[in-house]
Design an enzyme around this catalytic site. Structure first.
Site, PDB file in Angstrom:
ATOM      1  N   CYS A  20       0.782  -1.192  -0.005  1.00 26.79           N
ATOM      2  CA  CYS A  20       0.010   0.111  -0.007  1.00 26.79           C
ATOM      3  C   CYS A  20       0.846   1.181   0.060  1.00 26.79           C
ATOM      4  O   CYS A  20       2.018   1.382  -0.116  1.00 26.79           O
ATOM      5  CB  CYS A  20      -0.961   0.016   1.120  1.00 26.79           C
ATOM      6  SG  CYS A  20      -0.082  -0.737   2.743  1.00 26.79           S
ATOM      7  N   ARG A  54      -4.603   0.550  -0.077  1.00 27.75           N
ATOM      8  CA  ARG A  54      -4.773  -0.663  -0.085  1.00 27.75           C
ATOM      9  C   ARG A  54      -4.728  -1.546  -1.245  1.00 27.75           C
ATOM     10  O   ARG A  54      -5.516  -1.435  -2.215  1.00 27.75           O
ATOM     11  CB  ARG A  54      -5.814  -1.074   0.775  1.00 27.75           C
ATOM     12  CG  ARG A  54      -5.903  -2.553   0.899  1.00 27.75           C
ATOM     13  CD  ARG A  54      -7.272  -3.130   1.597  1.00 27.75           C
ATOM     14  NE  ARG A  54      -7.207  -4.755   1.742  1.00 27.75           N
ATOM     15  CZ  ARG A  54      -8.309  -5.382   1.757  1.00 27.75           C
ATOM     16  NH1 ARG A  54      -9.611  -4.685   1.731  1.00 27.75           N
ATOM     17  NH2 ARG A  54      -8.320  -6.697   1.858  1.00 27.75           N
ATOM     18  N   LEU A  55      -3.762  -2.445  -1.320  1.00 31.08           N
ATOM     19  CA  LEU A  55      -3.485  -3.352  -2.271  1.00 31.08           C
ATOM     20  C   LEU A  55      -3.703  -4.589  -1.763  1.00 31.08           C
ATOM     21  O   LEU A  55      -2.587  -5.045  -0.990  1.00 31.08           O
ATOM     22  CB  LEU A  55      -2.110  -3.336  -3.019  1.00 31.08           C
ATOM     23  CG  LEU A  55      -1.810  -4.500  -4.194  1.00 31.08           C
ATOM     24  CD1 LEU A  55      -2.766  -4.307  -5.306  1.00 31.08           C
ATOM     25  CD2 LEU A  55      -0.557  -4.102  -4.704  1.00 31.08           C
ATOM     26  N   VAL A  73      -3.903 -10.910   0.518  1.00 28.73           N
ATOM     27  CA  VAL A  73      -4.293 -12.333   1.038  1.00 28.73           C
ATOM     28  C   VAL A  73      -5.793 -11.710   1.643  1.00 28.73           C
ATOM     29  O   VAL A  73      -6.079 -10.619   2.247  1.00 28.73           O
ATOM     30  CB  VAL A  73      -3.482 -12.398   2.418  1.00 28.73           C
ATOM     31  CG1 VAL A  73      -4.415 -13.577   3.204  1.00 28.73           C
ATOM     32  CG2 VAL A  73      -2.342 -13.016   1.674  1.00 28.73           C
ATOM     33  N   GLY A 117       3.728  -2.893   3.958  1.00 26.73           N
ATOM     34  CA  GLY A 117       4.600  -3.770   3.811  1.00 26.73           C
ATOM     35  C   GLY A 117       4.020  -4.950   3.894  1.00 26.73           C
ATOM     36  O   GLY A 117       2.923  -5.407   4.026  1.00 26.73           O
TER      37      GLY A 117
END
Length: 868
Positions: free
Chosen positions: A81, A149-150, A153, A179
């Site tokens: 992110c 946000r990327l 999970v 991270g």
């Protein structure tokens, strides 16, 4: 949390605006929150208990909705992110009263400004954006945080979107992090099982553990316990005395970026400034005084009281006299290194989305592929019950060293059955217009870095169409002496010290490129070679094993750069697949070199036309800091200055203008413009051929499908193979092939046979048959002269003798008449090998001597530069 007023947690659900729109927020006074089509802004009033978050009825209603932005039940989720954070500076300018904050800091006082600034980093986290802001401490300091946000999970879970605002007893922790924490479970289990930590995890996010560890151990110790890639900012409020702490940290290697600066002071002495942090420079522009901007170095933390402090201090990196290999009993086995690497790869496979790997065709990425594939297949079978191919991605110009080596590696791994290979081919012309955008995202003007970033942009762009995460081969060169200039190192101590030096620059160079180019496309990159435990092990190996032999570099043989690493992975993996020897032992190529030997020179010629001599003459005046030395450097600098004026000091350049120029020894292999002799990068897999250099056509037929027959490296222990031919040959570029075809067509149009037409091909325009004359510029035809006459022309003007004509015609009719283009050229290698053998026999040369048939004229200058 109701304490001193209500603080809101704002969740923004952007409708994926264009990146141009995301970059439109330029200055805090001009910032406006764009009305995003289909986007909703939901304010969630959150009340927190000890170690958990409690949602209000309104928040619970949102959580139960079907919207992708809704909060759901807590399960493990990881994300890459972007972050922004800011806080009033009470440490250097104490206000007169608890609410006496008059400084105009829009990102602290204006919600749309915070949201707009966070949105500038949309490309780093296109799956969602959250912001938080409020006041803390006895002086009611304003603070704000934004996070994009990327999700990698459990991508549908929104329960743990950062920023986190958590309460641990009397401590309240506000956290924004970027991270991947690989040991988050181990840290929390140790805290709760062995150290009495009784605060529950509410989200399952790996980054939440940063807040727990910070509350338990304090910032420096918490950062040192993390195993992963990360950058984070914490604002802590102590409820017992109202004190406030600010803390920021970056991972040991610099995989994830973090910058900070200070807002400009106003004319009013009462006005206090603020500290601001961001994952990228572009989010700081317009908010802070450019002269105050600093990149937090790898392995460091920052507090307003201490400034930057190094917390990552392994002996191998910090002690000049580090030499455990000289101690009795110290031994690092090959099996230990291989096992440590496998662990590093496995750590980085955690994902609930499709992932793959970058396959450049270099030995480093091929080793990652070699190790990863068995684990990937096992995981697919266990989790999904299938054997789906792993996606992999390569970039390069047609027939480039990287592309052809990558194809060979894919075949060695089982081909399309196990590997879904995606190649992003490009031409120089199509990328020139991308350079300004690439420099904007790269946030640097370092020329060597940008050359590699250009193809890396295309590679990441292609990969992001299929996957969200990739593994890469970055970092092996810094552990195993992988660059060609190491061949000039004088002793093992020089090698060890140089590895430490270039390792220390990774966060400014290789990893900077990897992060910016992948995250520009919402793609996460993981680097198993730079696992800290694997690094420690490799740097404790005797550097004598990493010495590079200059002759071995020239002959593509054992002893060349990274021989230790190559030998470690010569054997098959658990699937029985081995790295083909031409790939395992190919020359190290930086990405800007491997994508095409002439790519850099084409790029530099184009750029030179865009910079005037007058601009170069004034470069020292225009750019007094890190003054450009070449037109290429000035062009990149000009673009950088358009976006990041006043921040030129942030960019860290190689001493002398390139990696090799800062070494303790001198090497003539590189200049500021790059590798001098790109012929060193060519290899036998670059041509799709049916004939080998040392085998008959019958033996080739049985193995041609492998694409590796005739490798000059396979099975040889000396620079020569049995034919006496070293196999080193310059790459036939597309321009050379076109010239040969043009010559052939010209001869055919003048009435010559196909055989005679081929006699005119393969040289330069002096061989070309001119229309109307039926001869070349020397008035020579591709036919034999009368045997009774003696004729001597210049290099390319000699007519064939009748004997030579007849011998060549016989060979052509019997073997070569059905071959065309490069196939014809390659098939003649057996003929030349025979000629070399005959010359060696006639001259009674000693075993091991090499015979070189050197053509004359301009062709000799290209193919045999050592003789010019």
């Amino acid at each position: 949390i109701s304490r001193g007023g209500t603080k809101s947690h704002k969740l923004i659900e952007p409708a994926h605006p264009s990146k141009e729109a995301a970059q439109s927020f330029a200055h805090p006074t001009m910032l406006r929150l764009r009305n995003l089509a289909g986007a909703g802004a939901r304010r969630l009033a959150l009340r927190r208990g000890a170690g958990q978050i409690q949602q209000s009825a309104a928040a619970a209603a949102v959580a139960s909705s079907s919207s992708p932005a809704a909060c759901s039940s807590s399960v493990a989720r990881r994300q890459m992110c972007g972050l922004v954070a800011a806080i009033d500076d009470v440490w250097t300018s104490t206000p007169a009263g608890s609410s006496d904050w008059h400084g105009s800091v829009p990102i602290l006082g204006d919600a749309p400004t915070l949201e707009g600034t966070s949105n500038i980093l949309y490309h780093r986290g296109p799956d969602g954006m959250c912001t938080s802001r409020g006041t803390v401490g006895k002086y009611s300091q304003r603070w704000s945080m934004g996070h994009t946000r990327l999700a990698i999970v459990d991508p549908a879970n929104r329960n743990a979107d950062m920023p986190f605002n958590l309460k641990f007893g009397d401590k309240t922790i506000h956290l924004a992090a970027n991270g991947e924490i690989y040991n988050h479970n181990e840290i929390y289990e140790r805290m709760s099982a062995q150290e009495g930590w009784d605060h529950a995890r509410f989200s399952g996010s790996d980054c939440e553990v940063i807040a727990h560890a910070y509350a338990k151990y304090g910032g420096p110790e918490a950062a040192a316990k993390l195993d992963g890639m990360f950058a984070f900012v914490v604002f802590e409020e102590d409820g017992t005395d109202g004190s406030v702490k600010a803390f920021a940290a970056r991972d040991p290697v610099g995989i994830k970026p973090l910058y900070y600066g200070r807002t400009s002071a106003t004319s009013d002495p009462k006005d206090a400034g603020a500290y601001m942090f961001a994952s990228e420079l572009k989010a700081l522009v317009g908010h802070v005084d450019p002269s105050t901007v600093v990149a937090l170095p790898p392995g460091h933390y920052w507090t307003p009281e201490t400034g930057m402090v190094c917390y990552y201090n392994p002996d191998w990196l910090r002690k000049d006299d580090y030499a455990p290999w000289e101690e009795d009993g110290h031994h690092v086995s090959d099996d230990e290194i291989r096992e440590a690497f496998s662990k590093a790869v496995k750590k980085r496979m955690m994902a609930d989305v499709d992932y793959g790997f970058f396959l450049s065709g270099g030995v480093d990425s091929c080793i990652v592929a070699h190790d990863l594939l068995p684990f990937y297949r096992e995981e697919r079978l266990k989790t999904f019950g299938d054997d789906r191919p792993v996606p992999t991605f390569t970039v390069g110009m047609e027939n480039s060293p990287d592309v052809m080596a990558a194809k060979g590696m894919v075949e060695a791994l089982g081909g399309s059955k196990h590997v879904q290979h995606n190649i992003r081919s490009f031409t120089p012309e199509e990328v020139f217009d991308l350079i300004p955008k690439i420099v904007y995202h790269m946030e640097t003007y370092e020329a060597e870095l940008i050359r590699s970033a250009i193809p890396n942009w295309l590679l990441a762009e292609r990969a992001a169409q299929d996957v969200k995460m990739v593994l890469t081969g970055e970092g092996a060169d810094e552990l195993f002496a992988g660059y060609l200039y190491f061949s000039h190192a004088e002793n093992p101590r020089q090698v060890q010290d140089e590895l430490r030096r270039i390792y220390g620059m990774l966060g400014n160079i290789n990893l900077h490129r990897t992060d910016r180019m992948t995250m520009a496309h919402g793609l996460e990159a993981r680097v198993p070679f730079l696992d800290t435990e694997f690094t420690r092990l490799c740097m404790s190996v005797d550097p004598a094993r990493k010495m590079v032999d200059e002759e071995a570099v020239a002959t593509n043989s054992r002893g060349r750069e990274k021989t230790l690493l190559r030998e470690l992975f010569e054997g098959p993996n658990s699937n029985g697949h081995s790295i083909p020897r031409p790939i395992l032992w190919r020359a190290k190529a930086m990405q800007c070199e491997g994508v095409g030997e002439d790519w850099v020179s084409i790029l530099q010629r184009k750029i030179s036309s865009l910079v005037t001599d007058a601009e170069m003459d004034e470069a020292h005046v225009t750019y007094p800091v890190n003054t450009p030395h070449t037109k290429e450097e000035l062009y990149y600098r000009r673009i950088y200055d358009e976006h990041y004026h006043g921040m030129e000091h942030v960019v860290k350049l190689w001493e002398g203008g390139g990696r090799a120029m800062g070494a303790a020894w001198e090497s003539s292999m590189y200049t500021r413009e790059g590798l001098k002799d790109t012929n060193l990068l060519s290899h036998s897999l670059q041509q799709d051929r049916k004939y080998s250099t040392a085998t008959s056509s019958s033996s080739v037929a049985s193995g041609a499908s492998s694409g590796l027959v005739g490798s000059t490296l396979a099975g040889r222990s000396s620079p020569l193979n049995n034919s006496g031919f070293s196999g080193r040959r310059r790459h036939l570029s597309s321009a050379a092939v076109k010239a040969a075809e043009d010559a052939r067509r010209s001869a055919l149009s003048s009435g010559y046979t196909d055989f005679e037409a081929w006699l005119t091909a393969g040289g330069d325009d002096r061989s070309l048959i001119k229309e109307g004359t039926g001869a070349n510029k020397y008035h020579i035809q591709p036919k034999p002269i009368d045997p009774a006459h003696v004729f001597r022309g210049s290099c390319t003007g000699n007519p064939p003798t009748e004997r030579g004509y007849d011998a060549a015609k016989k060979l052509y009719d019997n073997v070569l008449s059905n071959l065309h283009g490069e196939e014809l050229d390659l098939a003649l290698r057996d003929v030349f090998a025979e000629q070399r053998a005959r010359v060696a026999s006639m001259l009674d040369l000693p075993e091991g001597a090499e015979v070189i048939l050197c053509p004359s004229g301009s062709d000799a200058e290209v193919s045999c530069p050592a003789f010019t």
